[in-house]
Design an enzyme around this catalytic site. Structure first.
Site, mmCIF file in Angstrom:
data_model
loop_
_atom_site.group_PDB
_atom_site.id
_atom_site.type_symbol
_atom_site.label_atom_id
_atom_site.label_comp_id
_atom_site.label_asym_id
_atom_site.label_seq_id
_atom_site.Cartn_x
_atom_site.Cartn_y
_atom_site.Cartn_z
ATOM 1 C CG ASP A 61 -0.226 -0.291 2.500
ATOM 2 O OD1 ASP A 61 0.933 0.143 2.662
ATOM 3 O OD2 ASP A 61 -0.829 -0.958 3.359
ATOM 4 C CG ASP A 63 1.481 3.962 4.496
ATOM 5 O OD1 ASP A 63 0.265 3.756 4.647
ATOM 6 O OD2 ASP A 63 2.341 3.059 4.605
ATOM 7 C CG ASP A 144 9.074 1.333 12.126
ATOM 8 O OD1 ASP A 144 9.399 1.985 11.100
ATOM 9 O OD2 ASP A 144 8.244 0.409 12.086
HETATM 10 P P1 ATP Z 1 3.972 -2.643 4.851
HETATM 11 O O1 ATP Z 1 4.674 -3.043 3.630
HETATM 12 O O2 ATP Z 1 3.658 -3.770 5.745
HETATM 13 O O3 ATP Z 1 2.809 -1.708 4.643
HETATM 14 P P2 ATP Z 1 5.094 -0.329 6.112
HETATM 15 O O4 ATP Z 1 6.507 -0.004 6.463
HETATM 16 O O5 ATP Z 1 4.425 0.570 5.135
HETATM 17 O O6 ATP Z 1 5.093 -1.821 5.661
HETATM 18 P P3 ATP Z 1 2.944 0.352 7.878
HETATM 19 O O7 ATP Z 1 2.443 -0.394 9.043
HETATM 20 O O8 ATP Z 1 2.074 0.536 6.697
HETATM 21 O O9 ATP Z 1 4.298 -0.367 7.466
HETATM 22 O O10 ATP Z 1 3.439 1.759 8.414
HETATM 23 C C1 ATP Z 1 3.820 2.825 7.553
HETATM 24 C C2 ATP Z 1 5.015 3.560 8.137
HETATM 25 O O11 ATP Z 1 4.665 4.137 9.405
HETATM 26 C C3 ATP Z 1 6.219 2.687 8.435
HETATM 27 O O12 ATP Z 1 7.017 2.499 7.322
HETATM 28 C C4 ATP Z 1 6.928 3.500 9.505
HETATM 29 O O13 ATP Z 1 7.647 4.561 8.932
HETATM 30 C C5 ATP Z 1 5.781 4.081 10.293
HETATM 31 N N1 ATP Z 1 5.408 3.217 11.420
HETATM 32 C C6 ATP Z 1 4.474 2.235 11.434
HETATM 33 N N2 ATP Z 1 4.384 1.657 12.622
HETATM 34 C C7 ATP Z 1 5.268 2.263 13.416
HETATM 35 C C8 ATP Z 1 5.642 2.124 14.783
HETATM 36 N N3 ATP Z 1 5.075 1.196 15.555
HETATM 37 N N4 ATP Z 1 6.601 2.949 15.267
HETATM 38 C C9 ATP Z 1 7.168 3.891 14.473
HETATM 39 N N5 ATP Z 1 6.860 4.060 13.193
HETATM 40 C C10 ATP Z 1 5.924 3.275 12.649
HETATM 41 MG MG MG Z 2 2.371 0.509 4.527
#
Ligand code: ATP
Ligand code: MG
Length: 451
Positions: A61, A63, A144
């Protein structure tokens, strides 16, 4: 914290020097980015979308991060909802597709004494709400992992790197931003995220990011079961369930999620048999996802909790085919599990049905096999039996019977289920009493399993 101070300038990777093309960004995410930009806001892609595009993977997805406040985002889009208390976000909805828009946030030091919103913490340092807005630099430093803190700026198509994420991406490293122990303390789910990204991307954990994992798993007890359930789905449905499972066990995190399963695996004291039900279920989940086929989370959960179910029945002295005993044991296994990880009913019901099917599939006489075939849970039940066949001889015989039966056409199936030819000297009632030893006729194998 010493290394959390943002550098004055990010590394800027201009468009010609990176591989992110708008052609690979969803049109909905682009719409959101452009509308924010046209309204005078800063608008960037961030997180998994940028990370995955930079390493030529298809993002799950997209963001968006912006300096617009959630209310401002809300006013710009008709199809927008504001969600979350702990973390206020805007969701811009396009049919099934949702683009998540987060306002830049600061890490929020607790020293702040103004009247604005602050970071709300529990006594143990966990962050309960995180709504202090800040600059894009601030936003990068409170994310993170370094590889998750890269921004793709729609204003000039450049990638902005405040935290050394590009280097870590090149080296295949998962590195927490800031002090790992403190960042895990703030949000223990980051431990699961570290393992998830290592598993999914086949990256290594930076030693400092890795070091606290084995001793900090217990913090997961503080996380609401519903949040852990969401995390479990991401861990096991990301396409690398088998590797992720091994990592979770390696870092002693698995037991905080599935205590009863870990207990059973620990009892075995040796690496899992490669044909064990659980490893096969994980591998087949990965294979199906790789082939673009749908996966049923209940099937995998039924596999994750199968050993605890067996263990409970064994310890209780239950016969494996005792229907009521299975139902009672299933209740207890599920009750136990949901104290850690929630299992919504839309999953717990099919899990139980898959288990119950293991008993029903032993009824291979009379019309029962034909009736079972039309049951909506038949396929999952049979597939589960096939997994059990990897390490269980009786299950293997039964699976073999069903496989042959399924290979027949309708008429042959009906014939195969005819009672044995007349004149075999057995009365009907005797045959009923001896149901266990009744065998369907040719071409089903003569040595059917016990029922
Ligand atoms: P995915 O491919 O699973 O979507 P993602 O890295 O995009 O991986 P998301 O859960 O969609 O993960 O979160 C989007 C972004 O928000 C992450 O890349 C990170 O920068 C931030 N983020 C998400 N969860 C946390 C957390 N628990 N603590 C700090 N930053 C976070
Ligand atoms: Mg994501």
């Amino acid at each position: 914290m010493e290394d959390r101070n943002p550098p004055a300038q990010p590394a800027i990777i201009p468009r010609p020097e990176h591989n992110i093309s708008r052609a690979n960004i969803s049109s909905n995410a682009l719409k959101v980015l452009y509308r924010l930009h046209d309204a005078g806001h800063r608008a960037c892609l961030v997180g998994g979308g940028v990370r995955d595009l930079l390493i030529d993977r298809k993002p799950k997805d997209f963001d968006v991060a912006t300096d617009a406040r959630p209310e401002q985002v809300y006013r710009l889009f008709r199809n927008c909802r504001l969600i979350g208390r702990r973390f206020r976000l805007a969701h811009v909805q396009f049919g099934q597709d949702i683009v998540e828009v987060a306002t830049f946030r600061a890490h929020g030091d607790d020293t702040e004494d103004g009247d604005g919103p602050t970071v709300e913490r529990a006594a143990d340092g966990r962050i309960l709400s995180d709504n202090v807005y800040g600059s894009i630099e601030d936003d990068a430093w409170r994310r993170d992992f370094t590889i998750n803190a890269l921004y793709y700026d729609i204003a000039n198509f450049a990638v902005l790197d405040y935290v050394g994420g590009m280097d870590d991406l090149r080296r295949g490293l998962i590195r927490l931003i800031g002090s790992p122990a403190q960042r895990y303390q703030e949000d223990p789910v980051r431990m699961l995220r570290a393992v998830r990204f290592a598993g999914k991307l086949d990256f290594r954990l930076d030693p400092a990011t890795e070091a606290p994992l084995q001793r900090m798993g217990q913090l997961l007890e503080k996380i609401p079961p519903a949040r852990l359930f969401d995390e479990i789905l991401k861990l096991f449905l990301g396409g690398s369930a088998a590797r992720t499972f091994e990592l979770l066990r390696h870092y002693q995190l698995f037991g905080w999620l599935f205590p009863a399963t870990e207990h059973c695996l620990g009892l075995a004291q040796q690496p899992l048999h490669p044909k064990s039900l659980l490893l096969q279920a994980l591998a087949s989940t990965d294979n199906r996802l790789a082939e673009g086929k749908p996966v049923n989370p209940a099937f995998l959960l039924a596999a994750l909790l199968w050993e605890p179910l067996q263990d409970r029945m064994r310890r209780h002295g239950d016969h494996p085919n005792d229907v009521e005993a299975l139902q009672a044991a299933a209740d207890l296994v599920i009750q136990d599990q949901i104290r850690r990880v929630a299992l919504p009913r839309r999953y717990s019901l099919p899990i139980r049905e898959i288990w119950e099917f293991q008993q029903r599939l032993t009824a291979i006489t009379g019309k029962r096999p034909l009736r079972l075939l039309s049951h909506p849970r038949f396929r999952a039940g049979y597939d589960f039996l096939l997994l059990r066949a990897g390490t269980d001889e009786q299950a293997a015989e039964l699976a073999d019977w069903w496989t042959r039966f399924l290979a027949l056409d309708e008429i042959s199936r009906a014939n195969a289920l005819q009672p044995p030819a007349k004149g075999n000297g057995k009365s009907k009632s005797r045959r009923r009493r001896n149901r266990r030893s009744t065998r369907p006729g040719d071409p089903i194998p003569p040595s059917g399993p016990d029922s």
